[in-house]
Each structure stands twice: as C-alpha cells, then as structure tokens.
Scaffold this active site. Structure first.
Site, short mmCIF file in Angstrom:
data_model
loop_
_atom_site.label_atom_id
_atom_site.label_comp_id
_atom_site.label_asym_id
_atom_site.label_seq_id
_atom_site.Cartn_x
_atom_site.Cartn_y
_atom_site.Cartn_z
NE ARG A 46 -2.60 1.08 3.51
CZ ARG A 46 -3.32 0.87 4.61
NH1 ARG A 46 -4.56 0.44 4.53
NH2 ARG A 46 -2.79 1.08 5.80
CD GLU B 145 -12.03 5.46 3.91
OE1 GLU B 145 -11.62 4.54 4.62
OE2 GLU B 145 -11.30 6.03 3.08
CE LYS C 203 -2.31 5.12 6.91
NZ LYS C 203 -3.52 5.70 7.44
C1 PLP Z 1 -8.87 6.70 5.61
C2 PLP Z 1 -8.58 5.39 6.24
N1 PLP Z 1 -9.39 4.35 5.99
C3 PLP Z 1 -9.17 3.14 6.52
C4 PLP Z 1 -8.10 2.91 7.37
C5 PLP Z 1 -7.87 1.55 7.94
O1 PLP Z 1 -6.81 0.90 7.29
P1 PLP Z 1 -5.99 -0.25 8.02
O2 PLP Z 1 -6.98 -1.31 8.38
O3 PLP Z 1 -5.03 -0.73 7.01
O4 PLP Z 1 -5.38 0.36 9.21
C6 PLP Z 1 -7.23 3.96 7.67
C7 PLP Z 1 -6.08 3.75 8.55
O5 PLP Z 1 -5.01 3.51 8.05
C8 PLP Z 1 -7.47 5.23 7.10
O6 PLP Z 1 -6.67 6.26 7.38
#
Ligand code: PLP
Length: 337
Positions: free
Chosen positions: A80, A219, A183
């Site tokens: 990622r 989300e 991210k």
């Molecule tokens: C916008 C967003 N969505 C979802 C997640 C959850 O991702 P993960 O399960 O990989 O931590 C995060 C955290 O990293 C996030 O910042």
C-alpha cells in the site's frame, strides 16, 4: 529506558530508544540504519514541506502468548505504501528496505513492546517523504524513509463500547477522482476541520458519503465501514475513493472462514438504517462499533450499549490471531527474532 505504566497507555507519541532511517539519493536506497535522535534536518525547500510529497503507513507488532513478538501483515503495508508512492511520484521502496526497516525498528525497541495480557501493542509508523529542494511543483529526487515505533494501549479497557458518528454534508474527505485511495499526509490535513467540528458536537468519528452523488457510503475519517445486515451478511463499500484497509481485508477473510457471506459492493446510504450492526475498522482499534449515525435531524440507531454479536466474534478472532491465542492459519504474522 523510562518506566512505562502499561495499563495506562493511550494512543499518543512517546519517545522510544531509536528509529530507523534509509535515504534515497542518486537513484539508490541506503541500508536502513538505527538513529537515536528524534529529529530530522532537511532543506527548507523540501517537497514534503511545500507540495505534500508524504506517504505514511500504520501497522502493529504484538507480544504474543508465547512471549514472542510478531508483526501483523507488513507486506500488505509495503504494497500500500508503494501504491501511494507511485501515485504521488515518490521513489518506491524495495522489499529489502521496507521489511528490514520495520523489523529493525521493532527489534531495537523490543523493551517497548507492551507485555502480553495488557492489551497493548507496538504501533509502527513508516513514513516516506520527499526531502530534495524544489521551488516549481514537481517530484523530489531525494527521499527519506523513516520507521518510528510507539507503544500503545488497549483501546478498550474491558468492554468494547459503541461510539456515535455523524455525516456532515458540507465536508468531503476525498474528491471523486482524487487521492482518497492512497495514504498521503495531505488527505488527513484536509479532513482535520470536519473532524474537529464533529468532536465539538460530541461525535468522535465522521462518516463520509461519496462526494459526487452523496448517495453511497464511502468510509469513516480513518477507518473503513462495515455493515452487518439483518440476515447476517458482512457488507463493505466498493469505492474508488476509500483507502483499502488491511484490517477490513483480514476481517473479510475471517468472516468467510466463519461461513458469513461477504459482499463488497456499493452501499446505498438509504440501506444503512436497516443494518443490524455497523462498525468502523482499522489498525488502531480493529473494530469500533457504531451506536448511532446522525445525519441532519435524522438518527439511525444500532446497539448503543455493546458491540453487536457478529462484529464481536470477528474482533475476538482477529485479536486472538494477533496475540497468538488462535492459530495463524493464514500466515499473517511475521516473527521478529
Ligand atoms: C482513511 C482510512 N481508511 C481506513 C483505514 C484503515 O486501514 P488499516 O486497516 O489498514 O489500518 C485507515 C487507517 O489507516 C485510514 O486512514
């Protein structure tokens, strides 16, 4: 090492023994090295400062029941981070740099991994930033890759408590064809205002609908959306503007293992009032049950006292694997020797 009260840890920055750093110059990454300082120096015209060339990740290491320390799915975070790096034109990280740096950072700070049984873990934060100077907009030709670690506490001390969420129509997290799927630091700066506003109104987390039509669920601010339907299906949005959560991916697999049907598809906003359970999922907390979702004068209520039974079962299964209480049947854990 300072004495740490393990039962009192939150989710806050704490200095540890060291971090790991690797530098990209002349087309090559240096070998990850331990650094004792908590500071960095860089050119005042570095692209991460002016033009937001900054990617980050979040993953965890756990002190397991057998006393060994294991990192949860680091290769997923590497993939990622490289997707983010590609999108904002940073130098990508080869496996030997990313994985070695993460492993080295945990190993050098082993004493800071909370003991088994405290519910704590070590949060690992990889950061990739453009450090070369540029005045015109463009990608840097120099980068720093930093891995810092922080011991964090059990989010839930005792029962998993549901939280309230709000949809704020005047704010978007991600543009329809923007950067919501990666991210990068700028996404979180863009969400700060809505986040603070919601907190002032008494809502710890914001739920975002798709920015274009406002008809579909995207989300939460820092976590994916999970709904459990009344006929016990696991549903989660399929959207180009959300971050592909590694926790969600893992929970979908566990749900399938349990025989729970999983649907990854667009979720119409009008559908969510009928869900039996709603949760927000991410690395920091695994699953935060949502007690209600407020939109204007409307309030959609779920169980406001406790986590719903299916989300609780999934939470217990995933945390059980992470702490080595349940066999790691999917090979998700990497031991740090
Ligand atoms: C916008 C967003 N969505 C979802 C997640 C959850 O991702 P993960 O399960 O990989 O931590 C995060 C955290 O990293 C996030 O910042």
């Amino acid at each position: 090492m300072p004495k740490i009260n393990w039962s009192n840890l939150g989710f806050e920055y704490l200095p540890t023994a060291c971090h790991v750093r690797s530098t990209f110059k002349n087309g090559k990454w240096s070998r990850p090295a331990l650094m004792r300082t908590q500071n960095i120096t860089m050119n005042i015209a570095a692209t991460c400062l002016h033009y937001g060339q900054a990617c980050f990740e979040g993953l965890k290491a756990f002190r397991c029941k057998d006393g060994k320390v294991r990192i949860f799915r680091p290769h997923e975070n590497m993939r990622r981070m490289n997707d983010t790096a590609k999108y904002i034109h940073c130098a990508e990280l080869p496996e030997e740099v990313f994985i070695e740096a993460v492993r080295k950072a945990v190993k050098a700070n082993m004493d800071y991994v909370p003991p088994y049984g405290t519910g704590g873990s070590m949060y690992i934060r990889p950061l990739l930033i453009g450090t070369g100077p540029k005045i015109g907009v463009g990608p840097s030709d120099q980068y720093d890759f930093i891995v810092l670690v922080v011991p964090v506490g059990a989010y839930y001390k005792g029962n998993i408590k549901p939280v309230d969420s709000i949809i704020l129509d005047d704010y978007d997290r991600a543009a329809p064809q923007g950067t919501g799927h990666v991210k990068m630091g700028g996404n979180y700066a863009a969400g700060l205002h809505a986040n603070i506003l919601a907190k002032k109104m008494g809502f710890p987390i914001v739920l975002y609908l798709d920015s274009k039509s406002k008809q579909y669920v995207d989300e939460f601010g820092t976590s994916n959306f999970i709904g459990i339907t009344k006929d016990s299906k696991y549903v989660t949005p399929d959207s180009k503007t959300i971050l592909p959560s590694i926790t969600n991916k893992s929970l979908m697999q566990l749900a399938k293992d349990m025989g729970i049907p999983v649907e990854r598809r667009p979720i119409a906003f009008k559908e969510i009032a009928n869900f039996a359970e709603v949760g927000a999922c991410g690395t920091a907390v695994v699953i935060t049950p949502i007690g209600r979702i407020v939109h204007g004068s409307r309030s959609m209520e779920y169980d406001r006292k406790k986590c719903g039974p299916i989300l609780k079962k999934l939470y217990d299964e995933l945390t059980g694997i992470q702490y080595g209480e349940i066999p790691d049947r999917h090979n998700w854990l990497m031991e740090v020797k």
